[in-house]
Design a protein around this motif. Structure first.
Motif, mmCIF file in Angstrom:
data_model
loop_
_atom_site.group_PDB
_atom_site.id
_atom_site.type_symbol
_atom_site.label_atom_id
_atom_site.label_comp_id
_atom_site.label_asym_id
_atom_site.label_seq_id
_atom_site.Cartn_x
_atom_site.Cartn_y
_atom_site.Cartn_z
ATOM 1 N N VAL A 131 0.810 -1.216 0.000
ATOM 2 C CA VAL A 131 0.000 0.000 0.000
ATOM 3 C C VAL A 131 0.845 1.267 0.000
ATOM 4 N N ASP A 132 2.069 1.183 0.480
ATOM 5 C CA ASP A 132 2.917 2.377 0.553
ATOM 6 C C ASP A 132 3.881 2.489 -0.619
ATOM 7 N N LEU A 133 3.781 1.585 -1.592
ATOM 8 C CA LEU A 133 4.760 1.564 -2.671
ATOM 9 C C LEU A 133 4.557 2.698 -3.678
ATOM 10 N N THR A 134 3.321 2.982 -4.056
ATOM 11 C CA THR A 134 3.079 4.022 -5.059
ATOM 12 C C THR A 134 3.631 5.379 -4.629
ATOM 13 N N PRO A 135 3.397 5.834 -3.389
ATOM 14 C CA PRO A 135 4.013 7.105 -2.967
ATOM 15 C C PRO A 135 5.532 7.072 -3.022
ATOM 16 N N LYS A 136 6.134 5.942 -2.694
ATOM 17 C CA LYS A 136 7.593 5.829 -2.781
ATOM 18 C C LYS A 136 8.061 5.976 -4.226
ATOM 19 N N ILE A 137 7.304 5.389 -5.147
ATOM 20 C CA ILE A 137 7.659 5.464 -6.565
ATOM 21 C C ILE A 137 7.585 6.899 -7.055
ATOM 22 N N THR A 138 6.490 7.578 -6.760
ATOM 23 C CA THR A 138 6.320 8.946 -7.260
ATOM 24 C C THR A 138 7.363 9.888 -6.656
ATOM 25 N N GLN A 139 7.679 9.691 -5.391
ATOM 26 C CA GLN A 139 8.698 10.529 -4.744
ATOM 27 C C GLN A 139 10.068 10.296 -5.366
ATOM 28 N N LYS A 140 10.381 9.030 -5.642
ATOM 29 C CA LYS A 140 11.680 8.719 -6.240
ATOM 30 C C LYS A 140 11.770 9.256 -7.668
ATOM 31 N N LEU A 141 10.691 9.144 -8.416
ATOM 32 C CA LEU A 141 10.692 9.649 -9.787
ATOM 33 C C LEU A 141 10.913 11.162 -9.802
ATOM 34 N N LEU A 142 10.303 11.854 -8.859
ATOM 35 C CA LEU A 142 10.515 13.301 -8.774
ATOM 36 C C LEU A 142 11.971 13.609 -8.448
ATOM 37 N N SER A 143 12.546 12.855 -7.529
ATOM 38 C CA SER A 143 13.940 13.055 -7.150
ATOM 39 C C SER A 143 14.865 12.805 -8.340
ATOM 40 N N ILE A 144 14.592 11.756 -9.107
ATOM 41 C CA ILE A 144 15.408 11.438 -10.287
ATOM 42 C C ILE A 144 15.308 12.569 -11.312
ATOM 43 N N ALA A 145 14.078 13.038 -11.553
ATOM 44 C CA ALA A 145 13.869 14.080 -12.556
ATOM 45 C C ALA A 145 14.521 15.402 -12.148
ATOM 46 N N GLU A 146 14.537 15.668 -10.866
ATOM 47 C CA GLU A 146 15.113 16.931 -10.394
ATOM 48 C C GLU A 146 16.630 16.869 -10.257
ATOM 49 N N ASN A 147 17.187 15.662 -10.315
ATOM 50 C CA ASN A 147 18.633 15.488 -10.189
ATOM 51 C C ASN A 147 19.141 14.520 -11.253
ATOM 52 N N PRO A 148 19.098 14.921 -12.512
ATOM 53 C CA PRO A 148 19.503 14.004 -13.593
ATOM 54 C C PRO A 148 20.953 13.541 -13.424
ATOM 55 N N ASN A 149 21.151 12.248 -13.615
ATOM 56 C CA ASN A 149 22.493 11.685 -13.538
ATOM 57 C C ASN A 149 23.017 11.491 -14.958
ATOM 58 N N PRO A 150 24.167 12.046 -15.277
ATOM 59 C CA PRO A 150 24.674 11.915 -16.649
ATOM 60 C C PRO A 150 24.999 10.480 -17.037
ATOM 61 N N ASN A 151 25.220 9.625 -16.040
ATOM 62 C CA ASN A 151 25.539 8.226 -16.300
ATOM 63 C C ASN A 151 24.275 7.374 -16.237
ATOM 64 N N PHE A 152 24.244 6.329 -17.043
ATOM 65 C CA PHE A 152 23.100 5.412 -17.019
ATOM 66 C C PHE A 152 22.954 4.787 -15.644
ATOM 67 N N ARG A 153 21.724 4.780 -15.130
ATOM 68 C CA ARG A 153 21.465 4.218 -13.802
ATOM 69 C C ARG A 153 20.218 3.340 -13.843
ATOM 70 N N ARG A 154 20.230 2.328 -12.969
ATOM 71 C CA ARG A 154 19.033 1.523 -12.721
ATOM 72 C C ARG A 154 18.615 1.774 -11.277
ATOM 73 N N TYR A 155 17.397 2.243 -11.087
ATOM 74 C CA TYR A 155 16.894 2.533 -9.750
ATOM 75 C C TYR A 155 15.849 1.490 -9.366
ATOM 76 N N SER A 156 16.036 0.860 -8.208
ATOM 77 C CA SER A 156 15.062 -0.111 -7.701
ATOM 78 C C SER A 156 14.337 0.504 -6.509
ATOM 79 N N ILE A 157 13.016 0.382 -6.506
ATOM 80 C CA ILE A 157 12.204 1.019 -5.474
ATOM 81 C C ILE A 157 11.373 -0.035 -4.751
ATOM 82 N N GLY A 158 11.412 -0.019 -3.439
ATOM 83 C CA GLY A 158 10.560 -0.901 -2.644
ATOM 84 C C GLY A 158 11.273 -2.161 -2.177
ATOM 85 N N PHE A 159 10.721 -2.737 -1.139
ATOM 86 C CA PHE A 159 11.320 -3.924 -0.508
ATOM 87 C C PHE A 159 11.406 -5.095 -1.472
#
Length: 271
Positions: free
Chosen positions: A216-244
């Motif tokens: 139930v708490d996963l969707t908010p974690k996803i949206t928060q992480k996506l915002l963080s990624i978008a606001e801090n672009p990494n020039p190198n290719f990254r794979r981000y895993s979200i949730g337990f």
């Protein structure tokens, strides 16, 4: 004010992401295959809805033309649109195979192809491709869904090399079963006269629905992480895993290797 384009924004994670970005001061270009389905977000400030079918080059180009008339720049693209197909290979059908390939993989390809020129001309941009933990591990009845998500992973990593000189960053994001209607909408193969198949389908479906209900708490974690990624672009290719779930599965596969991981899945999922 920064601008982000999100595909598949009429429901689920796409809709939640659109709302989260808009509430944090972004202009959101929310694209969807049916504007009526996304009508409840059209009145939200900073959200602008457009009709777009990621499987159709013509639809993408038509939407792109309208979008570029309304927005001078686009800072990021989230390729979120996706569908599920749970089937045994023997019972799979061409229509369903074509649908999941066209949406989950070719949709990402076509959207990236369409908007890379925009980012290149701007000399900046970000492509965030929603994959899945299914893009990193293989589980029962995932032959088609997992294949498309692993294709997204490979495609994204390769594409990232091409775009280094243009200040365009690329990343993928994996997570497990968020508490949305995704699992309820998954297309499944029909019940067959093969008892083993029927038992396995029931077992896997029940397991996935239980995991979805717990997250139930996963969707908010996803949206928060996506915002963080978008606001801090990494020039190198990254794979981000979200949730337990995603992080545990990723770690187990890396530590155990495919043979031991396969044994664990056989014991705890197929027992």
């Amino acid at each position: 004010m920064k601008t982000i384009l999100i595909t598949g924004a009429s429901s689920g994670v796409g809709k939640a992401t659109a709302i989260h970005f808009a509430s944090n001061g972004w202009n959101v270009i929310a694209t969807m295959i049916c504007l009526e389905e996304g009508k409840d977000i059209r009145s939200i400030p900073n959200i602008h809805s457009y009709l777009l079918d990621v499987t159709s080059t013509e639809s993408i180009n038509a939407a792109k033309e309208k979008i570029l008339q309304d927005f001078k720049t686009i800072d990021a693209l989230i390729n979120n649109a996706g569908i599920g197909y749970r089937s045994f290979v023997e019972l799979s059908e061409d229509t369903n195979i074509n649908s999941i390939v066209n949406v989950n993989w070719l949709g990402v390809v076509k959207m990236s192809r369409a908007f890379i020129p925009v980012f290149r001309q701007q000399n900046y941009g970000q492509i965030i491709n929603i994959s899945s933990i299914a893009g990193l591990v293989n589980l029962p009845l995932g032959s088609f869904y997992h294949s498309t998500k692993q294709a997204v992973e490979s495609f994204s990593e390769c594409m990232a090399y091409e775009l280094l000189d243009f200040n365009i960053s690329v990343c993928t994001v994996q997570f497990g079963n968020a508490a949305t209607n995704f699992q309820s909408n998954v297309t499944k193969s029909a019940t067959s006269g093969i008892p083993s198949y029927n038992t396995l389908m029931d077992k896997v479906t029940e397991l996935l629905h239980k995991k979805t209900a717990k997250n139930v708490d996963l969707t908010p974690k996803i949206t928060q992480k996506l915002l963080s990624i978008a606001e801090n672009p990494n020039p190198n290719f990254r794979r981000y895993s979200i949730g337990f779930d995603a992080n545990v599965m990723k770690m187990l596969r890396a530590v155990l290797g495919y043979r031991l991981f396969n044994c664990v899945i056989r014991r705890f999922v197929l027992k």
